[in-house]
Design a protein around this motif. Structure first.
Motif, PDB file in Angstrom:
ATOM      1  N   GLU A   8       2.466   7.476  -6.028  1.00 46.29           N
ATOM      2  CA  GLU A   8       0.908   8.692  -7.066  1.00 46.29           C
ATOM      3  C   GLU A   8       1.116   9.869  -6.028  1.00 46.29           C
ATOM      4  N   ILE A   9       1.806  10.059  -4.688  1.00 50.01           N
ATOM      5  CA  ILE A   9       1.954  11.102  -4.487  1.00 50.01           C
ATOM      6  C   ILE A   9       3.167  12.196  -5.323  1.00 50.01           C
ATOM      7  N   PHE A  10       3.928  11.284  -5.096  1.00 49.97           N
ATOM      8  CA  PHE A  10       5.461  11.957  -6.391  1.00 49.97           C
ATOM      9  C   PHE A  10       4.794  12.364  -7.303  1.00 49.97           C
ATOM     10  N   ALA A  11       4.341  11.078  -8.002  1.00 54.48           N
ATOM     11  CA  ALA A  11       3.805  11.572  -9.239  1.00 54.48           C
ATOM     12  C   ALA A  11       2.876  13.135  -9.213  1.00 54.48           C
ATOM     13  N   ARG A  12       2.072  13.103  -8.154  1.00 50.88           N
ATOM     14  CA  ARG A  12       1.240  14.678  -8.046  1.00 50.88           C
ATOM     15  C   ARG A  12       2.107  15.827  -7.899  1.00 50.88           C
TER      16      ARG A  12
ATOM     17  N   TYR B 133       0.369   1.548  11.354  1.00 50.59           N
ATOM     18  CA  TYR B 133       0.842   2.782  10.821  1.00 50.59           C
ATOM     19  C   TYR B 133       2.420   3.103  11.793  1.00 50.59           C
ATOM     20  N   VAL B 134       3.246   1.443  11.945  1.00 44.74           N
ATOM     21  CA  VAL B 134       4.166   2.093  12.544  1.00 44.74           C
ATOM     22  C   VAL B 134       4.807   1.525  11.568  1.00 44.74           C
ATOM     23  N   VAL B 135       5.024   0.611  10.754  1.00 48.09           N
ATOM     24  CA  VAL B 135       5.707   0.051   9.667  1.00 48.09           C
ATOM     25  C   VAL B 135       5.126   1.578   8.232  1.00 48.09           C
ATOM     26  N   ALA B 136       4.241   2.451   8.227  1.00 44.97           N
ATOM     27  CA  ALA B 136       3.899   3.352   7.150  1.00 44.97           C
ATOM     28  C   ALA B 136       5.190   5.055   8.194  1.00 44.97           C
ATOM     29  N   HIS B 137       5.300   4.446   9.560  1.00 39.76           N
ATOM     30  CA  HIS B 137       6.281   5.987  10.269  1.00 39.76           C
ATOM     31  C   HIS B 137       7.545   5.694   9.133  1.00 39.76           C
ATOM     32  N   GLU B 138       8.297   3.681   9.524  1.00 35.82           N
ATOM     33  CA  GLU B 138       9.347   3.854   8.962  1.00 35.82           C
ATOM     34  C   GLU B 138       9.657   3.977   7.754  1.00 35.82           C
ATOM     35  N   VAL B 139       8.842   3.806   6.996  1.00 36.46           N
ATOM     36  CA  VAL B 139       8.430   3.790   5.537  1.00 36.46           C
ATOM     37  C   VAL B 139       8.850   5.618   4.994  1.00 36.46           C
TER      38      VAL B 139
ATOM     39  N   ALA C 180       7.835  12.484   9.802  1.00 37.05           N
ATOM     40  CA  ALA C 180       7.581  11.150   9.348  1.00 37.05           C
ATOM     41  C   ALA C 180       5.774  10.502  10.073  1.00 37.05           C
ATOM     42  N   ASP C 181       6.047  10.997  10.811  1.00 33.59           N
ATOM     43  CA  ASP C 181       4.458  10.846  11.980  1.00 33.59           C
ATOM     44  C   ASP C 181       3.269  11.527  11.074  1.00 33.59           C
ATOM     45  N   CYS C 182       3.504  13.074  10.264  1.00 35.94           N
ATOM     46  CA  CYS C 182       2.531  14.252   8.941  1.00 35.94           C
ATOM     47  C   CYS C 182       2.575  12.340   7.714  1.00 35.94           C
ATOM     48  N   TYR C 183       4.011  12.485   7.475  1.00 39.08           N
ATOM     49  CA  TYR C 183       3.950  11.478   6.708  1.00 39.08           C
ATOM     50  C   TYR C 183       2.408  10.065   6.756  1.00 39.08           C
ATOM     51  N   SER C 184       2.697   9.616   7.505  1.00 35.85           N
ATOM     52  CA  SER C 184       2.622   8.451   7.968  1.00 35.85           C
ATOM     53  C   SER C 184       1.009   9.037   7.762  1.00 35.85           C
ATOM     54  N   GLY C 185      -0.004  10.633   8.221  1.00 35.00           N
ATOM     55  CA  GLY C 185      -1.141  10.624   8.081  1.00 35.00           C
ATOM     56  C   GLY C 185      -1.494   9.853   6.931  1.00 35.00           C
ATOM     57  N   MET C 186      -0.450  11.048   5.738  1.00 37.38           N
ATOM     58  CA  MET C 186      -0.992  10.895   4.526  1.00 37.38           C
ATOM     59  C   MET C 186      -0.642   9.632   3.945  1.00 37.38           C
ATOM     60  N   TRP C 187      -0.827   9.157   4.200  1.00 32.95           N
ATOM     61  CA  TRP C 187      -0.504   7.475   3.617  1.00 32.95           C
ATOM     62  C   TRP C 187      -2.013   7.133   4.067  1.00 32.95           C
ATOM     63  N   ALA C 188      -2.324   6.823   5.384  1.00 27.63           N
ATOM     64  CA  ALA C 188      -3.392   6.451   6.050  1.00 27.63           C
ATOM     65  C   ALA C 188      -4.602   7.475   5.042  1.00 27.63           C
TER      66      ALA C 188
ATOM     67  N   ASP D 273       0.876  -1.169   0.317  1.00 27.32           N
ATOM     68  CA  ASP D 273       0.105   0.126   0.393  1.00 27.32           C
ATOM     69  C   ASP D 273       1.201   0.765  -0.019  1.00 27.32           C
ATOM     70  N   THR D 274       1.984   1.570   0.807  1.00 28.70           N
ATOM     71  CA  THR D 274       2.588   2.448   0.654  1.00 28.70           C
ATOM     72  C   THR D 274       3.449   2.777  -0.378  1.00 28.70           C
ATOM     73  N   GLU D 275       3.897   1.291  -1.198  1.00 24.89           N
ATOM     74  CA  GLU D 275       4.174   1.568  -2.638  1.00 24.89           C
ATOM     75  C   GLU D 275       3.876   2.806  -3.471  1.00 24.89           C
TER      76      GLU D 275
END
Length: 285
Positions: free
Chosen positions: A91-95, A159-165, A202-210, A84-86
């Motif tokens: 998509e976020i990088f493209a936009r 969230y732990v996985v998303a934070h490290e990613v 990284a927490d903020c980016y994790s929120g974007m992922w969620a 999912d993070t991939e």
């Protein structure tokens, strides 16, 4: 969290079921062992000496074993979250970045394993190593998170996985390398302050992922968002220091307070924009 039956990532390196195991943990009970490991991870210290002390020699042996059914399912879960993070960060990088996203690999291990950033173990907890652009994770940490830190639930684990990613995302954007370069040139207190900004971003980016996980995959179930926010609160520096019987000392913080971590996660979720996660330009953390 809805994840079963979904595509998993091919960027998983599974080292579980093999590797060295340290015997002779100084008489710590299971609960005490988990608490020591949790404190080691959250404060960024290697507590291996604590695990090896307390009378009796420490011996490392090579072990190979079959994975348990629980470990198999945990591996599948992590693989889906990573996939999912991939998709989401591509998509976020493209936009928003106008460039390609090169995903990280994730190493699953149990016990101890090697990395270019030093040995990974239960004492170090989940971490991202920029030297090889890999996330290292012992899924036993999910048990620590639930039983010792009061942050249970599959979305808390996600969230732990998303934070490290998210640290890999920072690395891809050139933020992590520059921040760490500056950290090496300043005082310990100033370095800690920069570390806080790294972690809150990284927490903020994790929120974007969620947010995108919900929009793209319909991932979230009732209570999932609260699980992630609760996890962010449970690993705030001030909360952990109080739990350890210490008076919170802001100059020693390396991850941010409970309130800050929860708020920056929520900010990423609500705004869904990389620019909203600029903790380095923020006057108020």
């Amino acid at each position: 969290m809805r994840w079963k039956g979904r595509r998993g990532s091919t960027n998983i390196v599974d080292r579980r079921g093999r590797g060295s195991v340290t015997r002779g943990a100084g008489g710590l009970g299971f609960g005490g062992l988990l608490l020591v490991l949790a404190i080691g991870w959250f404060f960024g210290i290697d507590v291996t000496p604590l695990l090896q002390g307390g009378g009796g020699a420490s011996v490392q042996t090579e072990q190979r074993r079959e994975l348990t059914q629980a470990e198999i399912e945990q591996g599948q879960f992590v693989s889906v979250v990573l996939a999912d993070t991939e998709e989401i960060w591509a998509e976020i990088f493209a936009r928003q970045v106008d460039g390609p996203y090169d995903p990280a690999e994730l190493v699953l291990y149990s016990g101890v394993t090697a990395s270019p950033c030093g040995n990974a173990s239960g004492a170090t907890g989940p971490f991202y190593c920029p030297a090889d652009e890999r996330v290292y994770l012992d899924t036993e940490f999910f048990t620590t998170l639930e039983q010792q830190m009061g942050a249970g639930g599959d979305f808390a684990a996600a969230y732990v996985v998303a934070h490290e990613v998210a640290h890999h995302v920072q690395n891809e954007l050139g933020i992590l390398g520059e921040a760490n370069r500056i950290r090496r040139q300043v005082s310990q207190e100033e370095s800690n302050a920069i570390s806080v900004r790294i972690e809150l971003q990284a927490d903020c980016y994790s929120g974007m992922w969620a947010r995108r996980a919900q929009e793209r995959f319909g991932t979230l179930e009732r209570g999932d968002l609260e699980e992630a926010i609760n996890a962010a609160k449970q690993i705030g520096d001030d909360y952990l220091q109080r739990r350890a019987g210490r008076v919170p000392a802001p100059h020693t913080f390396t991850h941010g307070t409970s309130e800050q971590r929860a708020r920056w996660f929520a900010r990423g979720y609500e705004q869904g924009d990389i620019r909203a996660c600029d903790t380095f330009g923020a006057e108020r953390l």
